[in-house]
Design an enzyme around this catalytic site. Structure first.
Site, PDB file in Angstrom:
ATOM      1  N   ASP A   6      42.554  42.146  29.519  1.00  0.00           N
ATOM      2  CA  ASP A   6      42.091  41.676  31.008  1.00  0.00           C
ATOM      3  C   ASP A   6      41.611  42.713  31.406  1.00  0.00           C
ATOM      4  OD1 ASP A   6      41.559  40.371  33.170  1.00  0.00           O
ATOM      5  OD2 ASP A   6      43.564  40.434  34.007  1.00  0.00           O
ATOM      6  N   ILE A   7      40.250  42.612  31.503  1.00  0.00           N
ATOM      7  CA  ILE A   7      39.258  43.734  32.131  1.00  0.00           C
ATOM      8  C   ILE A   7      39.104  43.404  33.850  1.00  0.00           C
ATOM      9  CG2 ILE A   7      37.379  45.286  31.934  1.00  0.00           C
ATOM     10  CD1 ILE A   7      37.193  44.378  28.912  1.00  0.00           C
ATOM     11  N   ASN A   9      38.618  44.852  37.997  1.00  0.00           N
ATOM     12  CA  ASN A   9      37.889  45.784  38.861  1.00  0.00           C
ATOM     13  C   ASN A   9      38.043  47.194  38.581  1.00  0.00           C
ATOM     14  OD1 ASN A   9      36.207  43.518  40.221  1.00  0.00           O
ATOM     15  ND2 ASN A   9      38.048  42.781  41.195  1.00  0.00           N
ATOM     16  N   LYS A  13      44.111  45.578  31.749  1.00  0.00           N
ATOM     17  CA  LYS A  13      45.353  45.334  31.298  1.00  0.00           C
ATOM     18  C   LYS A  13      45.489  44.795  29.781  1.00  0.00           C
ATOM     19  CE  LYS A  13      46.124  42.338  34.828  1.00  0.00           C
ATOM     20  NZ  LYS A  13      46.732  41.488  35.700  1.00  0.00           N
ATOM     21  N   ASP A  96      39.193  35.337  35.344  1.00  0.00           N
ATOM     22  CA  ASP A  96      40.567  35.697  35.714  1.00  0.00           C
ATOM     23  C   ASP A  96      41.089  34.503  36.600  1.00  0.00           C
ATOM     24  OD1 ASP A  96      38.901  36.617  37.678  1.00  0.00           O
ATOM     25  OD2 ASP A  96      40.119  38.112  38.691  1.00  0.00           O
ATOM     26  N   ASP A 117      46.030  35.359  45.010  1.00  0.00           N
ATOM     27  CA  ASP A 117      46.309  36.475  43.987  1.00  0.00           C
ATOM     28  C   ASP A 117      45.749  37.679  44.859  1.00  0.00           C
ATOM     29  OD1 ASP A 117      46.069  38.760  42.106  1.00  0.00           O
ATOM     30  OD2 ASP A 117      45.083  37.349  40.710  1.00  0.00           O
ATOM     31  N   THR A 120      42.200  43.560  44.254  1.00  0.00           N
ATOM     32  CA  THR A 120      41.311  44.448  45.139  1.00  0.00           C
ATOM     33  C   THR A 120      40.719  43.502  45.948  1.00  0.00           C
ATOM     34  OG1 THR A 120      40.963  45.795  42.927  1.00  0.00           O
ATOM     35  CG2 THR A 120      39.367  45.795  44.567  1.00  0.00           C
TER      36      THR A 120
END
Length: 247
Positions: A6-7, A9, A13, A96, A117, A120
Site C-alpha cells: 500500500d503506497i 502519500n 506499507k 485506499d 481515517d 496525512t
C-alpha cells in the site's frame, strides 16, 4: 500467504498476510526497495501480491514482484471489488478509501458505517448497505498544525495532544486545543447528520492519529486491524480467480 503493498502519500506499507492475520508489517519510504527474496525465504508459501497506490505509479514494483515469481494484481479504478460503489468518478477515487471500505464491510462485518481515517489527510467515508457512497477529505491533524505555523509569523508549530481542555490558557494550548477540538466538532457534525438518517451507522476510526481522539469522541470503534490492508487482501483473493484476464 499474500503480500500487500500500500503506497501512501509519505510511506509505503508492506504487509505479509496469512488468512485474516498480518504476520509481518513494514513501513518504508515510498521509493524504497522491497526485499522480496528475504520475504520469500521467510515465508515459503508466499504466492500472490497486490500493489495499490493513490498517486505513485505501481508498474515498476509490480514488475519486480512478478519477476520474483509472484502472481500480482495492480489495483486500479477498474479492479473488481466485493462491495458496491456509488462514487460518481471512480477513476478519481483513492484506492485506499475504497479498500478501507472493503475491509470494514468484509473483515469487520459492518455494512453501515462512517469510516474516519486520520492520516496525512482526514477522510470521512460513508458505507450503507455494504455500498460505498462517497465521502469528504479535509487536512489531517499535523497538516493543520503545520499550516498555522507556516502561514503566520509568530505561531509555534505544535503537535497532536491527548490533553483535553475547554480553553487554551497560553498560545501553545490555544493552538493545540483549537486544532484538536476543531476536528472533533467537524466529525461530530458528520456523525449527527448521518446517524439522524440511519441509526444503524457505526463509527469506525483508523489511521495513525486516531489514538488522539479516544477521549474526545465517544462511541467510536477503533479498528484493531488496518482496514486498508485487510481490504486489499480481500480484493486480491476476490480477483485471484480471474488470472487469465489480468495478464
Amino acid at each position: 500467504m499474500n503480500l500487500v503493498v500500500d503506497i501512501g502519500n509519505s510511506l509505503m506499507k508492506v504487509s505479509v498476510v496469512d488468512g485474516a492475520d498480518v504476520v509481518e508489517a513494514q513501513r518504508l519510504a515510498v521509493d524504497a526497495d522491497i526485499d522480496v527474496k528475504r520475504l520469500q525465504a521467510s515465508y515459503p508459501t508466499l504466492r500472490k501480491a497486490i500493489v495499490a497506490s493513490s498517486g505513485v505509479a505501481t508498474a515498476s514494483i509490480a514488475s519486480e514482484l512478478r519477476q520474483a515469481g509472484l502472481w500480482v494484481l495492480e489495483m486500479t479504478s477498474t479492479t473488481p471489488v466485493p462491495i458496491g460503489n456509488d462514487y460518481l468518478s471512480p477513476e478519481t477515487l483513492g484506492v485506499d478509501r475504497l479498500a478501507a471500505a472493503v475491509g470494514v464491510v468484509k473483515c469487520m462485518g459492518y455494512d453501515d458505517c462512517l469510516i474516519v481515517d486520520f492520516g496525512t489527510a482526514i477522510t470521512i467515508d460513508l458505507v450503507e448497505g455494504g455500498v460505498f457512497k462517497g465521502g469528504n477529505i479535509s487536512p489531517g491533524v499535523r497538516s493543520r498544525f503545520r499550516a498555522l505555523h507556516d502561514y503566520t509569523q509568530r505561531l509555534p508549530e505544535c503537535d497532536p495532544t491527548d490533553e483535553v481542555l475547554t480553553l487554551g490558557r497560553n498560545t501553545r494550548q490555544a493552538i493545540e486545543q483549537g486544532v484538536m477540538q476543531g476536528i472533533v466538532n467537524e466529525i461530530e457534525g458528520y456523525i449527527s447528520s448521518f446517524m439522524d438518517k440511519n441509526a444503524k451507522i457505526m463509527l469506525i476510526f483508523t489511521g495513525g492519529d486516531a489514538k488522539f481522539f479516544d477521549k474526545r469522541i465517544k462511541n467510536a470503534i477503533f479498528a484493531k486491524c488496518d482496514p486498508v490492508v485487510c481490504g486489499l487482501n480481500t480484493i486480491l483473493e476476490y480477483n485471484a480467480g480471474f488470472e487469465n484476464e489480468l495478464f
